[in-house]
Enzyme design. Structure first.
Site, PDB file in Angstrom:
ATOM      1  CB  CYS A 300      -0.974  -0.046   1.171  1.00  0.00           C
ATOM      2  SG  CYS A 300      -2.287   1.190   1.068  1.00  0.00           S
ATOM      3  CG  HIS A 384      -4.616  -3.555   2.567  1.00  0.00           C
ATOM      4  ND1 HIS A 384      -4.518  -3.096   3.856  1.00  0.00           N
ATOM      5  CD2 HIS A 384      -4.459  -2.461   1.792  1.00  0.00           C
ATOM      6  CE1 HIS A 384      -4.324  -1.787   3.869  1.00  0.00           C
ATOM      7  NE2 HIS A 384      -4.291  -1.383   2.621  1.00  0.00           N
ATOM      8  CD  GLU A 386      -3.615  -6.649   5.382  1.00  0.00           C
ATOM      9  OE1 GLU A 386      -4.585  -5.893   5.583  1.00  0.00           O
ATOM     10  OE2 GLU A 386      -2.835  -6.509   4.420  1.00  0.00           O
TER      11      GLU A 386
END
Length: 410
Positions: A300, A384, A386
């Site tokens: 990001c 993202h 994760e």
């Protein structure tokens, strides 16, 4: 339906548009950039994501609050801080039903001093933002504690127009940790923890949770230093899952201090604000990629910083990407991943230098989603991976980082 106990609230946009609803959070007003998020789940993770600092988040899914909140799903670490400046929704559920629930969404918002508005037409607002782009706005509750006045409306519009906007704003240094800390816990599995929920002492009274320990502790193979520009907690957990011992450092930590820790890898986290305003971070990343051969992974904001440090430019997007259903293509394999996204700036692919190649691209609008240096072990991803609460298609990027560190150590 409104009751006499409800307090009126408005959302005022800088163009003068007014949306009228009711307050479901703290009293007062907040200003920020109004964006919309298309995810159907994960409102607590969204609220606590530091990347939403100075933003008023509109959730396009209509029914919010069904599962309440808990102490485990915060993405802002042990602080449990709500980073979103405010919340905008259609319907706040009247009933909360989940065995993990410890507090209703409304109570949670008030506990964390977060202004929020419900009972507005979020479809109309989303169309407006889609057509005109992200706008500055102000959520304001009734100054007399009951009814919005004409003066309230004019003041809210004025405050929205006076907000400086996100472009040019350095928020990473505001949202990062203030001192170094070690992170050693990996991800946790709900089914595993449920087996022990009735064990003595397993119920954590005061939080409503059944989880004494969130995440297993894994033997470390790699020493990773993570620059915190506003990192989500699940990123750190997923690094630990790959055998990383993670030392998290503030955004403005001098690169000499990081190199003195003798890292096997350097991680550059997500975060809010304009990447071009983070000159200290750009300088640090430039040193990493020009003066070292340390494997480096950015997500990001970290992705954008690698782009800037390499000589590329970033652009402010019209609406940004905010949601959990964004298709991204791996340009090498053609594979399409469904990803979680939260960003308002993008690396301008046309400005990439010769030693930086594009690796991923958004299938929504064609913007860059990943880069890799051809002469250094450095890569990054815009989304993202994760993905707390999901999806997990891009999680193998963490494996790639571990493989790069293993290769460097061999």
């Amino acid at each position: 339906m409104n009751s006499s106990a409800e307090i009126q609230a408005i959302l005022a946009l800088a163009d003068g548009t007014i949306f009228r609803g009711v307050s479901i959070g703290s009293l007062g007003h907040r200003v920020g950039e109004v964006v919309f998020n298309t995810a159907m789940t994960g409102y607590q993770e969204i609220l606590t994501d530091p990347s939403y600092a100075r933003q008023l988040v509109t959730l396009t899914y209509p029914h919010i609050g069904n599962t309440g909140t808990n102490s485990e799903d915060s993405e802002s670490g042990n602080t449990h801080k709500v980073w979103a400046e405010g919340l905008i929704i259609r319907d706040a559920t009247m009933a909360t039903s989940n065995f993990r629930n410890s507090q209703s969404l409304s109570d949670y918002l008030q506990t964390h001093d977060t202004v929020a508005i419900a009972e507005i037409d979020t479809r109309q607002l989303t169309r407006l933002l889609r057509d005109k782009g992200a706008q500055n706005g102000c959520i304001m509750t009734a100054s007399n504690g009951e009814t919005i006045s004409r003066d309230d409306e004019q003041q809210a519009i004025k405050l929205a127009q006076e907000f400086a906007g996100i472009k040019g704003m350095d928020l990473a240094k505001e949202c990062c940790t203030k001192e170094n800390f070690e992170w050693t816990a990996g991800t946790w599995d709900l089914s595993d923890t449920l087996l022990n929920r009735d064990a003595p002492g397993s119920h954590d009274s005061g939080t409503g949770g059944f989880f004494k320990q969130l995440g297993t502790h894994i033997d470390s193979k790699y020493n990773v230093v993570a620059y915190d520009f506003g990192s989500k907690t699940n990123i750190l957990r997923m690094l630990v899952d790959r055998g990383c011992h993670v030392t998290v450092v503030p955004a403005q930590t001098p690169i000499a201090d990081v190199l003195a820790m003798n890292p096997d890898g350097i991680f550059l986290s997500n975060g809010p604000g304009d990447p071009a305003a983070c000159d200290y971070a750009i300088d640090a990343v430039r040193h990493i990629i020009t003066e070292t051969d340390i494997p480096t992974f950015g997500i990001c904001l970290g992705h954008q910083l690698i782009g800037l440090a390499s000589g590329a430019s970033t652009i402010k997007m019209k609406t940004g990407h905010h949601g959990a259903n964004h298709p991204v293509q791996d340009l090498a394999t053609g594979t399409v991943m469904i990803t979680s996204q939260n960003h308002g700036f993008a690396v301008d692919e046309d400005t990439l230098p010769d030693n930086v190649k594009s690796t991923h691209r958004s299938l929504f609008d064609g913007t860059n989603q990943g880069i890799e240096l051809t002469d250094k072990p450095v890569f990054s991803f815009q989304g993202h991976p994760e993905a707390s609460p999901g999806p997990h298609d891009a999680a193998p990027l963490f494996d790639k980082f571990a493989e790069m560190m293993a290769a460097a150590k061999s």
